[in-house]
Design a protein around this motif. Sequence first.
Motif, short mmCIF file in Angstrom:
data_model
loop_
_atom_site.label_atom_id
_atom_site.label_comp_id
_atom_site.label_asym_id
_atom_site.label_seq_id
_atom_site.Cartn_x
_atom_site.Cartn_y
_atom_site.Cartn_z
N ALA A 61 92.19 21.70 -41.84
CA ALA A 61 91.42 22.38 -42.09
C ALA A 61 92.26 23.34 -43.69
CB ALA A 61 91.05 23.07 -41.38
N ASP A 62 92.66 24.56 -43.32
CA ASP A 62 93.78 25.09 -43.96
C ASP A 62 94.32 24.24 -45.47
OD1 ASP A 62 92.27 27.21 -42.91
OD2 ASP A 62 93.90 28.04 -42.07
N PRO A 63 94.43 23.34 -45.19
CA PRO A 63 95.77 22.85 -46.91
C PRO A 63 95.09 21.92 -47.73
CG PRO A 63 96.81 22.47 -45.02
CD PRO A 63 96.15 23.15 -44.39
N TYR A 64 93.48 21.33 -46.83
CA TYR A 64 92.69 21.19 -48.05
C TYR A 64 91.09 22.17 -48.26
CZ TYR A 64 95.13 17.09 -46.70
OH TYR A 64 96.08 15.63 -46.85
N GLY A 65 91.94 22.81 -47.92
CA GLY A 65 90.51 24.40 -48.44
C GLY A 65 89.44 24.15 -47.79
N ILE A 66 89.39 22.93 -45.85
CA ILE A 66 88.01 22.90 -45.31
C ILE A 66 87.39 24.07 -44.49
CG2 ILE A 66 86.82 21.56 -44.14
CD1 ILE A 66 88.73 19.32 -44.65
N GLU A 67 86.54 25.06 -44.58
CA GLU A 67 86.56 26.59 -44.22
C GLU A 67 84.92 26.16 -44.17
OE1 GLU A 67 87.94 29.25 -45.43
OE2 GLU A 67 89.41 28.22 -46.21
N PHE A 68 85.27 26.65 -42.15
CA PHE A 68 84.06 27.02 -41.98
C PHE A 68 84.62 27.90 -40.74
CE2 PHE A 68 87.07 23.72 -40.05
CZ PHE A 68 87.52 24.19 -39.27
N PRO A 69 83.48 28.74 -40.14
CA PRO A 69 84.03 29.54 -39.28
C PRO A 69 84.58 29.72 -37.33
CG PRO A 69 81.69 30.31 -39.74
CD PRO A 69 82.22 28.71 -40.45
N ILE A 70 84.70 30.02 -37.31
CA ILE A 70 85.47 30.22 -36.32
C ILE A 70 84.92 31.58 -35.40
CG2 ILE A 70 88.00 29.86 -34.52
CD1 ILE A 70 89.17 28.56 -36.27
N MET A 71 84.55 31.17 -34.39
CA MET A 71 83.89 32.66 -33.66
C MET A 71 85.10 32.18 -32.19
SD MET A 71 80.99 33.76 -31.76
CE MET A 71 79.92 33.80 -33.21
N VAL A 72 85.64 33.35 -31.59
CA VAL A 72 86.63 33.24 -30.61
C VAL A 72 86.19 34.12 -29.72
CG1 VAL A 72 88.75 33.67 -29.81
CG2 VAL A 72 88.48 33.18 -31.89
N LEU A 73 85.81 33.86 -28.34
CA LEU A 73 84.82 34.87 -27.06
C LEU A 73 86.22 35.26 -26.65
CD1 LEU A 73 82.18 32.16 -26.33
CD2 LEU A 73 81.83 34.09 -28.24
N ILE A 74 86.41 36.45 -26.85
CA ILE A 74 86.98 37.17 -26.09
C ILE A 74 86.79 37.72 -24.36
CG2 ILE A 74 88.47 39.96 -26.40
CD1 ILE A 74 89.03 37.99 -28.76
N ARG A 75 87.38 37.64 -23.57
CA ARG A 75 87.81 37.56 -22.50
C ARG A 75 86.92 39.43 -21.80
NH1 ARG A 75 89.00 33.14 -18.76
NH2 ARG A 75 87.60 34.43 -17.13
N GLY A 76 87.27 40.38 -22.66
CA GLY A 76 86.93 41.43 -22.50
C GLY A 76 88.33 42.70 -22.79
N GLU A 77 88.44 44.29 -23.83
CA GLU A 77 89.52 44.65 -23.54
C GLU A 77 89.29 44.95 -21.93
OE1 GLU A 77 89.35 46.80 -26.71
OE2 GLU A 77 88.89 45.84 -28.40
N GLU A 78 88.42 45.11 -21.09
CA GLU A 78 88.33 45.53 -20.15
C GLU A 78 88.89 44.89 -18.89
OE1 GLU A 78 85.17 48.37 -20.38
OE2 GLU A 78 85.76 49.57 -22.28
N ASP A 79 88.95 43.58 -19.67
CA ASP A 79 88.76 42.38 -17.76
C ASP A 79 89.99 42.95 -17.09
OD1 ASP A 79 89.41 40.46 -15.95
OD2 ASP A 79 87.97 38.95 -17.99
N GLU A 80 89.00 43.11 -15.69
CA GLU A 80 90.27 43.66 -14.40
C GLU A 80 90.98 42.94 -14.25
OE1 GLU A 80 87.40 44.06 -11.36
OE2 GLU A 80 85.40 45.11 -12.06
N ASN A 81 90.83 41.69 -14.68
CA ASN A 81 92.42 40.68 -14.55
C ASN A 81 93.11 41.10 -15.41
OD1 ASN A 81 94.24 38.35 -14.73
ND2 ASN A 81 92.82 37.31 -13.63
N PRO A 82 94.62 41.11 -14.60
CA PRO A 82 95.72 41.69 -15.37
C PRO A 82 96.00 40.81 -16.95
CG PRO A 82 95.98 41.76 -13.56
CD PRO A 82 95.41 41.96 -13.95
N ILE A 83 96.06 39.74 -16.04
CA ILE A 83 96.40 38.60 -17.11
C ILE A 83 96.03 38.12 -18.35
CG2 ILE A 83 96.93 35.86 -17.02
CD1 ILE A 83 99.16 37.52 -15.67
#
Length: 128
Positions: A61-83
Amino acid sequence: PPRGTKIHFQFFENEKKCIYVTREEEGVALAAGLRTANKNPLLLIQQSGMGNLLNALFTLADPYGIEFPIMVLIRGEEDENPIHHYSSMQTIGLLKLLNGKKMDLLEMPLAQCLELIKKKHRWIYCPY
């Protein structure tokens, strides 16, 4: 779609606008193809898949200038699981280096969220 802490895929399925993939690299390939066909894809991934898509993104995508948004869903900064907490913090750090924009579906006005997506800003991250 309805607002909330979870993305409601049923809305997109009902609209026949949701494609599930088994790997993030497939998502990059499909989004790139859709974008070259003048469609406006939004790639949604879990934070744990961030590393999986980078090679496809940086070699297709990047070398050919193909733009589209990527939404990364974060588990959370306060997730109880340390990993998960550690992984979240590392992913957020990487997204900040990539000029990622934070989106909070509960706190930001919906119009502002949609505008960020419409601008096709590459990296968007939000809690789920």
